[in-house]
Design a protein around this motif. Structure first.
Motif, PDB file in Angstrom:
ATOM      1  N   TYR A 101       0.796  -1.222   0.000  1.00 50.64           N
ATOM      2  CA  TYR A 101       0.000   0.000   0.000  1.00 50.64           C
ATOM      3  C   TYR A 101       0.829   1.273   0.000  1.00 50.64           C
ATOM      4  O   TYR A 101       0.278   2.352  -0.213  1.00 50.64           O
ATOM      5  N   GLY A 102       2.126   1.170   0.233  1.00 48.19           N
ATOM      6  CA  GLY A 102       2.953   2.367   0.277  1.00 48.19           C
ATOM      7  C   GLY A 102       4.396   2.105  -0.090  1.00 48.19           C
ATOM      8  O   GLY A 102       5.285   2.217   0.745  1.00 48.19           O
ATOM      9  N   LYS A 103       4.630   1.743  -1.335  1.00 49.39           N
ATOM     10  CA  LYS A 103       6.003   1.449  -1.782  1.00 49.39           C
ATOM     11  C   LYS A 103       6.961   2.593  -1.475  1.00 49.39           C
ATOM     12  O   LYS A 103       8.126   2.389  -1.207  1.00 49.39           O
ATOM     13  N   GLY A 104       6.460   3.823  -1.525  1.00 50.62           N
ATOM     14  CA  GLY A 104       7.305   4.978  -1.248  1.00 50.62           C
ATOM     15  C   GLY A 104       7.331   5.371   0.212  1.00 50.62           C
ATOM     16  O   GLY A 104       8.028   6.313   0.590  1.00 50.62           O
ATOM     17  N   ALA A 105       6.592   4.659   1.043  1.00 52.06           N
ATOM     18  CA  ALA A 105       6.484   5.024   2.461  1.00 52.06           C
ATOM     19  C   ALA A 105       7.765   4.685   3.222  1.00 52.06           C
ATOM     20  O   ALA A 105       8.473   3.741   2.899  1.00 52.06           O
ATOM     21  N   ASP A 106       8.023   5.486   4.240  1.00 51.03           N
ATOM     22  CA  ASP A 106       9.123   5.217   5.157  1.00 51.03           C
ATOM     23  C   ASP A 106       8.601   4.478   6.376  1.00 51.03           C
ATOM     24  O   ASP A 106       7.431   4.635   6.754  1.00 51.03           O
ATOM     25  N   VAL A 107       9.475   3.711   6.988  1.00 45.68           N
ATOM     26  CA  VAL A 107       9.169   2.993   8.214  1.00 45.68           C
ATOM     27  C   VAL A 107      10.190   3.423   9.260  1.00 45.68           C
ATOM     28  O   VAL A 107      11.395   3.429   8.985  1.00 45.68           O
ATOM     29  N   ILE A 108       9.715   3.793  10.439  1.00 43.64           N
ATOM     30  CA  ILE A 108      10.615   4.154  11.533  1.00 43.64           C
ATOM     31  C   ILE A 108      10.953   2.877  12.291  1.00 43.64           C
ATOM     32  O   ILE A 108      10.061   2.123  12.691  1.00 43.64           O
ATOM     33  N   ILE A 109      12.248   2.644  12.471  1.00 43.17           N
ATOM     34  CA  ILE A 109      12.727   1.453  13.164  1.00 43.17           C
ATOM     35  C   ILE A 109      13.902   1.818  14.069  1.00 43.17           C
ATOM     36  O   ILE A 109      14.497   2.884  13.927  1.00 43.17           O
ATOM     37  N   MET A 110      14.231   0.896  14.960  1.00 44.20           N
ATOM     38  CA  MET A 110      15.475   0.987  15.722  1.00 44.20           C
ATOM     39  C   MET A 110      16.510   0.209  14.917  1.00 44.20           C
ATOM     40  O   MET A 110      16.278  -0.944  14.553  1.00 44.20           O
ATOM     41  N   TYR A 111      17.638   0.850  14.610  1.00 42.83           N
ATOM     42  CA  TYR A 111      18.661   0.202  13.791  1.00 42.83           C
ATOM     43  C   TYR A 111      20.027   0.565  14.362  1.00 42.83           C
ATOM     44  O   TYR A 111      20.356   1.755  14.474  1.00 42.83           O
TER      45      TYR A 111
END
Length: 143
Positions: free
Chosen positions: A111-121
């Motif tokens: 649903y959001g190929k361009g979306a960002d995901v916030i993660i701990m990295y």
């Protein structure tokens, strides 16, 4: 290695919305994950995950937030985040950011190929594109 970027103020606001929804609705054994999605129009939709006695029926917070957004007519996603609320038996005082599960990675990228995901990295809160979390994604002729 992921192509990660630092968070902006609006990303911390998104995390806070995910925290607020789960802090207000936490229920041991029912709801312990909160999620929030920001659409490209800047609107934020937040939701909790819905736990079921049969685990296979459980619906993740990210899916609930995406569904809530779509139900309100917002179909373009900018950023999504999920947080976990500590359980009473844990010696943790506040929520923390969690990475999306495999099914959510698939859904977010659908649903959001361009979306960002916030993660701990590597010990830092960062954001990356959803497609980076699902390399070699399955695609169909429908796309």
């Amino acid at each position: 290695m992921l192509n990660v970027r630092p968070l902006e103020n609006k990303d911390f606001e998104l995390i806070r919305e995910a925290e607020k929804v789960i802090e207000n609705n936490y229920s041991y054994g029912r709801h312990h994950i909160g999620a929030a999605v920001r659409t490209t129009s800047g609107n934020i939709f937040s939701s909790v995950h819905v736990e079921a006695n049969v685990g296979r029926i459980t619906v993740c917070g990210e899916a609930m937030a995406i569904g809530k957004s779509i139900s309100e007519g917002e179909h373009e996603f900018e950023t999504i985040v999920a947080v976990a609320h500590p359980h009473p038996h844990e010696d943790i005082e506040k929520c923390w950011v969690v990475a999306p599960c495999g099914m959510c990675r698939e859904l977010i990228s659908d649903y959001g190929k361009g979306a960002d995901v916030i993660i701990m990295y590597n010990g830092d809160l960062v954001k990356c594109n959803a497609m980076e979390l699902l390399p070699e994604k399955y695609t169909s002729d429908v796309e």
